[in-house]
Scaffold this motif. Structure first.
Motif: not given
Lengths: 209, 394, 157
Positions: C50-76
């Motif tokens: 039961e996490a909430r989807f915050n957002t995703a952020s993509g970063v180009d670090n010249r070797f890869h493209i990193e995507i970070l998917y952020h989820f928050t579990i609000d109760s804890i």
């Protein structure tokens, strides 16, 4: 549903007697609260021309122009009033006790001609290198440093001579007399690269070092 | 029945912001809705990579004039998350005061606009008159009505002066009195009941599915508030309660916002009364390489900032997620099925902020040419010249 | 579930999928996972935890493209960031729109700004950039160069 209407009616009648809430602005000038952040203004007597404000300005509203060909070389500090965002960083980071540039209460900033009226300037006297003619810094800035570091300033001819000149203790003809690269050059007002080159060249002459 | 497409935008006639909704309608009922954004994309995330950590708060502050505290707050929290520093207590309190002041004025702004959308301009005038008072308070506290320029990584830039506090509290008390009258007048107004109740219902499951935020989700019974769930600032030091309603219609969203204003006022007041003494700035040392996340409950929901540092004085990546970005897609579940007359207020009920959602302004003139910032300024200069001639000056 | 339980469950359930695990602070967890397992893990976290989807952020670090998917579990009060590294030349990843609708806008944004291809994303229209913006130019890539030679970047006076 009748009662709420009475409550609103009372409010309406009250509003009728208190008159309009809006101010009579163009007729009556608006005076902002004293905490208000208005347009920043230079104080040419306190500003030392160090360019800290130019460095920190997030909007790029501050710039400068060095006029070195004038008889008295000058640095012109420019503040673009139309680009300014009134954040107060310039005042907060001002080295001259936060008094060189200060936010004022001015808020009526509209003008007609962007080329002529969108900026304001102050002039500061520059100190140039006596060998290469490059800009060392503003006179007031060098004096500010010399006063800050106290007697340590006497290890640096650029600093102490700028300071002594103010009191009329240094004869300018005397220092500029020797144009050749000799030891006398060490006591000139020099920019950093020239001072380095000078020290290097006069290295064998170690008696005075 | 034939389908008709009704365009709203690209410049919204009421919200006065650039966005484009195309409503597909069958008779009076909306059957499909599509949102188009990007008319105001300014490349803030890219710009912020060219500014120092100290300058970025001013850039993100200008993402939106109404959320001018939310974005810097989330950003400084992200930077503090990288370095793991703690900030002085007084700074925490001042941050909370400014953030709550912003919430009050933002909710009042929306309430006024909601009245305006419905054609009920009495609400609009009354509420905005009250909002003016709160903006005066903010001018006393921060030096400006909006764009407070108070936040910096590690603390705040400006202290609240002791001599201003009694005056501010007096002013807040007078606001509460008028607001109380206004609350009663709005919440039992038969016209508002008839227009707002039962329309634009966002179901609880949909609110979770779309990950809706802020008052939009709280009106649907999703009790989530960053201020309660992950306390920061002075939110865990003062008493306040989260407002949650169950139905999820537009009226419930009004209720949530109106009641939240009272909570915000009480938070602001108790923070001002118990403002601790001490420094206001932790003088943050160099930012270490790493990544950090900062969240702040903005008036419209949770603002999310992700900052990555490589040890230099500028962020290498800065991601901004505004609450409207998550809330706007919920229109698919609220507007579809509603009557066309209600569509405007339903679309407005999430308190949309397009400036936040899009972060290069490009305009087109004579159908093909693109205009950039410099040319637009030139165009405006030309217009000024014309005006000057007309006014007979110089 | 408490924080520890969630960490151990995630670790045991997806032991083969987790490449790296970083317990940054009390409320922040970073987890690098294999791209092919993204959809299953995201579905588990969103539906079961039961996490909430915050957002995703993509970063180009010249070797890869990193995507970070952020989820928050609000109760804890726990923010879990799933890091996915994709190939820079041909960045393809599964779309999460089938799992939850909230991922739609952010995927369209990342598609424009970083050029990531989301398989299964139904809506491929532009969201933010203007219609004149050339295809294949992604402003948040590290090798992005000014493409508009007519752009004037001065104060306009």
């Amino acid at each position: 549903m009748k009662l709420p209407k009475i409550r609103e009616l009372i409010e309406a009648i009250k509003a009728l007697f208190t008159g309009p809430y809006t101010s009579k602005f163009p007729g009556k000038p608006h005076v902002p609260h004293k905490n208000f952040r208005g347009q920043p203004k230079y104080d040419s007597s306190k500003c030392v021309g160090c360019l800290a404000c130019e460095e920190i300005c997030p909007a790029g509203a501050i710039s400068h122009r060095d006029e070195v060909t004038l008889p008295v070389p000058r640095r012109i500090m420019i503040h673009y009033t139309d680009t300014c965002i009134f954040c107060g960083s310039c005042e907060a980071y001002c080295i001259a006790n936060n008094e060189g540039i200060k936010l004022s209460q001015d808020w009526e900033l509209s003008f007609f001609d962007r080329k002529k009226e969108s900026y304001e300037t102050i002039e500061k006297e520059l100190v140039l290198c006596e060998i290469c003619g490059k800009v060392i810094g503003c006179k007031d800035h060098l004096i500010w440093i010399a006063e800050r570091i106290g007697e340590l300033a006497f290890s640096n001819p650029t600093l102490y001579q700028t300071r002594l000149k103010r009191f009329g203790l240094v004869d300018e003809n005397l220092i500029s007399a020797a144009r050749d690269k000799s030891r006398a050059d060490r006591f000139k007002i020099l920019c950093a690269p020239c001072r380095r080159a000078m020290t290097k060249e006069s290295e064998p002459d170690s008696e005075m070092v | 029945m034939a389908k008709t497409i009704i365009p709203i935008g690209p410049f919204h006639p009421l919200q006065e912001e650039p966005e484009y909704f195309s409503l597909t309608v069958e008779g009076e009922t909306v059957v499909d809705v599509d949102v188009e954004l990007g008319y105001n994309h300014r490349g803030i995330e890219k710009l912020s990579e060219s500014k120092t950590y100290d300058q970025v708060p001013f850039v993100v502050e200008r993402i939106c004039g109404i959320c001018s505290t939310s974005h810097p707050y989330a950003y400084v929290k992200a930077v503090e998350d990288i370095s793991g520093c703690t900030i002085p207590e007084r700074a925490e309190y001042i941050r909370t005061i400014i953030a709550e002041g912003e919430r009050i004025h933002s909710h009042l702004l929306w309430l006024g606009l909601a009245g305006h959308f419905l054609g009920y301009n009495t609400v609009y005038m009354w509420v905005w008159k009250l909002r003016e008072e709160i903006l005066d308070v903010m001018e006393i506290l921060s030096g400006n009505r909006n764009n407070y320029a108070m936040f910096k990584p590690g603390g705040v830039r400006r202290d609240i002066r002791e001599e201003d506090i009694p005056f501010v509290i007096k002013k807040i008390d007078s606001i509460v009195k008028t607001l109380d009258m206004l609350k009663k007048a709005i919440l039992d107004d038969p016209v508002l009941h008839a227009r707002l109740k039962g329309i634009g219902i966002l179901k609880r499951e949909d609110a979770i599915d779309y990950s809706a935020l802020g008052p939009t989700s709280r009106a649907s019974g999703v009790a989530k508030d960053v201020r309660k769930d992950a306390p920061y600032g002075a939110y865990d030091k003062v008493e306040w309660k989260m407002i949650v309603t169950e139905k999820g219609d537009v009226f419930d969203k009004v209720v949530v916002r109106v009641l939240e204003v009272f909570e915000s006022i009480s938070i602001m007041k108790s923070c001002l009364l118990s403002l601790p003494k001490g420094p206001i700035d932790a003088n943050l040392a160099d930012i270490v390489p790493g990544e950090g996340i900062g969240v702040h409950e903005a008036p419209r929901g949770e603002t999310f900032h992700y900052v990555r540092s490589d040890g230099s004085n500028r962020p290498t990546r800065h991601k901004v997620r505004a609450p409207t970005f998550m809330n706007l897609p919920t229109c698919k579940s609220t507007v579809i099925g509603a009557a066309i007359a209600d569509a405007a207020i339903i679309l407005a009920s999430i308190d949309p902020c397009y400036c936040c959602t899009e972060r290069l302004a490009v305009c087109r003139i004579d159908g093909k040419r693109m205009m950039n910032g410099g040319e637009l300024i030139r165009l405006s200069v030309e217009k000024t010249e014309k005006l000057k001639k007309e006014m007979g000056r110089r | 579930m408490t924080r520890e339980e969630i960490v151990t469950t995630l670790k045991s359930r997806y032991s083969g999928q987790i490449i790296d695990f970083l317990d940054k602070s009390k409320s922040r967890i970073y987890m690098e996972i294999k791209p092919e397992s993204l959809r299953t893990i995201a579905a588990y976290v969103f539906k079961e935890l039961e996490a909430r989807f915050n957002t995703a952020s993509g970063v180009d670090n010249r070797f890869h493209i990193e995507i970070l998917y952020h989820f928050t579990i609000d109760s804890i009060n726990l923010l879990i960031s799933f890091r996915v590294k994709v190939n820079r030349e041909n960045p393809v990843i599964d779309s999460l729109t089938s799992v939850f609708k909230g991922a739609d806008f952010i995927e369209r944004e990342m598609h424009e700004l970083l050029g990531i291809e989301f398989t299964g994303q139904p809506d491929k229209r532009r969201l933010l950039l203007s219609d004149q913006w050339p295809e294949g130019v992604h402003p948040l890539r590290s090798d992005y160069k000014e493409w508009d030679s007519d752009a004037i970047r001065d104060r306009g006076v």
